[in-house]
Design a protein around this motif. Structure first.
Motif, mmCIF file in Angstrom:
data_model
loop_
_atom_site.group_PDB
_atom_site.id
_atom_site.type_symbol
_atom_site.label_atom_id
_atom_site.label_comp_id
_atom_site.label_asym_id
_atom_site.label_seq_id
_atom_site.Cartn_x
_atom_site.Cartn_y
_atom_site.Cartn_z
ATOM 1 N N UNK A 127 0.847 -1.194 0.000
ATOM 2 C CA UNK A 127 0.000 0.000 0.000
ATOM 3 C C UNK A 127 0.883 1.244 0.000
ATOM 4 N N UNK A 128 0.459 2.212 -0.776
ATOM 5 C CA UNK A 128 1.189 3.475 -0.859
ATOM 6 C C UNK A 128 0.217 4.621 -0.633
ATOM 7 N N UNK A 129 0.116 5.063 0.602
ATOM 8 C CA UNK A 129 -0.664 6.258 0.876
ATOM 9 C C UNK A 129 -0.507 6.614 2.345
ATOM 10 N N UNK A 130 -0.319 7.874 2.599
ATOM 11 C CA UNK A 130 -0.251 8.361 3.973
ATOM 12 C C UNK A 130 -0.545 9.850 3.966
ATOM 13 N N UNK A 131 -1.453 10.309 4.827
ATOM 14 C CA UNK A 131 -1.757 11.741 4.879
ATOM 15 C C UNK A 131 -0.562 12.563 5.356
ATOM 16 N N UNK A 132 0.417 11.883 5.968
ATOM 17 C CA UNK A 132 1.606 12.588 6.480
ATOM 18 C C UNK A 132 2.739 12.632 5.457
ATOM 19 N N UNK A 133 2.543 11.993 4.304
ATOM 20 C CA UNK A 133 3.618 11.910 3.319
ATOM 21 C C UNK A 133 4.006 13.272 2.772
ATOM 22 N N UNK A 134 5.297 13.547 2.823
ATOM 23 C CA UNK A 134 5.847 14.762 2.233
ATOM 24 C C UNK A 134 6.514 14.384 0.918
ATOM 25 N N UNK A 135 6.112 15.031 -0.183
ATOM 26 C CA UNK A 135 6.639 14.628 -1.489
ATOM 27 C C UNK A 135 8.160 14.679 -1.547
ATOM 28 N N UNK A 136 8.738 13.627 -2.050
ATOM 29 C CA UNK A 136 10.185 13.524 -2.212
ATOM 30 C C UNK A 136 10.470 12.405 -3.197
ATOM 31 N N UNK A 137 11.659 12.394 -3.730
ATOM 32 C CA UNK A 137 12.014 11.370 -4.711
ATOM 33 C C UNK A 137 12.132 10.007 -4.047
ATOM 34 N N UNK A 138 11.445 9.037 -4.618
ATOM 35 C CA UNK A 138 11.543 7.647 -4.188
ATOM 36 C C UNK A 138 12.419 6.892 -5.186
ATOM 37 N N UNK A 139 13.253 6.018 -4.684
ATOM 38 C CA UNK A 139 14.076 5.188 -5.561
ATOM 39 C C UNK A 139 13.440 3.810 -5.657
ATOM 40 N N UNK A 140 13.303 3.319 -6.857
ATOM 41 C CA UNK A 140 12.675 2.034 -7.131
ATOM 42 C C UNK A 140 13.652 1.182 -7.935
ATOM 43 N N UNK A 141 14.399 0.292 -7.315
ATOM 44 C CA UNK A 141 14.370 -0.037 -5.904
ATOM 45 C C UNK A 141 15.759 0.195 -5.333
ATOM 46 N N UNK A 142 15.841 0.337 -4.016
ATOM 47 C CA UNK A 142 17.128 0.587 -3.390
ATOM 48 C C UNK A 142 17.920 -0.664 -3.091
ATOM 49 N N UNK A 143 17.289 -1.841 -3.238
ATOM 50 C CA UNK A 143 17.971 -3.085 -2.870
ATOM 51 C C UNK A 143 17.971 -4.068 -4.041
#
Length: 364
Positions: A127-143
């Motif tokens: 799941x990807x959603x949170x009212x507290x989320x601050x927009x920023x770059x996500x890396x897909x994937x880090x591992x």
């Protein structure tokens, strides 16, 4: 609860009884460093002599469901260039023998060897959603690679990209698989808002080397084709020449950058091979299997880059190495980028980020 860190692993330093397995990077399963007892079922010496078979079957890939809903990982490492990443899978069927992520499988009770590439943990309830989320770059994937073979069927990564495109949250993708081109439609949406960059990892242009070094990744020509398709669609695309293994593929740096630039790559980066924990003996044995005549040279060069060790986890230098060979590689990379016309990485934007009620929920 038992303090597992007190357990001393028994890792055989000379696993000569194993032979290369077609389609796999590792041919054996070193001991899990957190476990006291270890039996390597790939070791013929561990098999009952009375149970003879004509041929040892190749290990089949198994998939295990992880009910985890949150798939965003945070780190405070000062030298990776990002703080948050998405990891839809744990373990990777690509089977790259040098993969620094192999030891993460030991936290699950598996081996960093064959288990890492044949026992894959999938996260279908992501799941990807949170009212507290601050927009920023996500890396897909880090591992591990988000476009490894099972993604063609499960489409968990595509589900993540769909949500990111809906939110217009920037994402940086790194992969060795041409399957990334399947999602060009979504990546184009993000590109319109300067919210995506794709890094295609190209370790070698030699398909014979790629076949044993990274057995289930896309072949070099397919990766060049992926770069071409992505750029033709207007998606910012670069190349990661990673990892550079001195004495094995470092001489290819100029050719790789030239070929990738010709295909459309706009930016580039590199890292030096890292061999943490069980990856070191796995890599040593792999060299003995496939390049015995180069083994001493390659390991000697790596030790020179790592302060006379096979691995050095010190911040910053762990990515680039240190010493004269590290300086030569850095210089060669810089000059080759200049000659190929490859520039710097783009800065992704969060200006178009928007709140959305869309939520990613995948169930199999």
């Amino acid at each position: 609860m038992l303090a597992k860190k007190k357990f001393r692993p028994v890792i055989r330093e000379n696993p000569q009884s194993q032979t290369a397995i077609r389609g796999r990077g590792a041919s054996w399963s070193p001991a899990n460093r957190f476990e006291r007892l270890h039996v390597d079922l790939t070791d013929p010496d561990a098999v009952d002599a009375g149970c003879e078979t004509e041929e040892t079957p190749r290990p089949r890939t198994q998939y295990f469901r992880d009910g985890t809903k949150s798939i965003i990982t945070r780190n405070t490492s000062p030298d990776v260039g990002f703080e948050t990443s998405l990891n839809p899978y744990r373990g990777c069927e690509h089977g790259c023998i040098y993969c620094y992520a192999r030891p993460t499988h030991e936290y699950l009770g598996f081996s960093a060897g064959l288990d890492f590439e044949s026992k894959i943990i999938v996260k279908p309830n992501a799941e990807l959603e949170s009212p507290r989320w601050q927009p920023q770059t996500l890396v897909l994937s880090g591992v591990t690679d988000p476009y490894q073979p099972i993604e063609r069927k499960l489409r968990i990564t595509r589900g993540c990209v769909e949500v990111l495109a809906n939110f217009r949250n920037p994402v940086a993708i790194i992969t060795k698989n041409r399957l990334v081109t399947r999602d060009i439609d979504l990546l184009c949406e993000l590109a319109q808002h300067n919210a995506v960059a794709v890094n295609v990892s190209v370790t070698s242009l030699d398909s014979d080397l790629q076949r044993v070094l990274e057995p289930r990744t896309s072949v070099p020509q397919a990766r060049l084709d992926a770069i071409n398709q992505l750029r033709s669609a207007g998606i910012p695309t670069g190349v990661m020449v990673a990892p550079i293994i001195p004495g094995l593929n470092d001489h290819e740096i100029p050719k790789i950058l030239h070929a990738c630039a010709k295909a459309g790559a706009q930016f580039a980066g590199y890292t030096i091979v890292r061999l943490p924990w069980a990856v070191a003996p796995l890599f040593e044995h792999w060299l003995e299997e496939h390049f015995p005549e180069r083994k001493d040279k390659v390991l000697g060069r790596i030790r020179h880059l790592r302060g006379e060790r096979l691995n050095n986890s010190q911040w910053h230098t762990r990515m680039t190495g240190e010493g004269i060979f590290a300086e030569q590689i850095a210089s060669l990379f810089k000059i080759s980028c200049h000659r190929a016309g490859i520039g710097g990485r783009p800065n992704l934007s969060t200006e178009s980020f928007r709140k959305s009620i869309t939520q990613l929920h995948l169930s199999l």
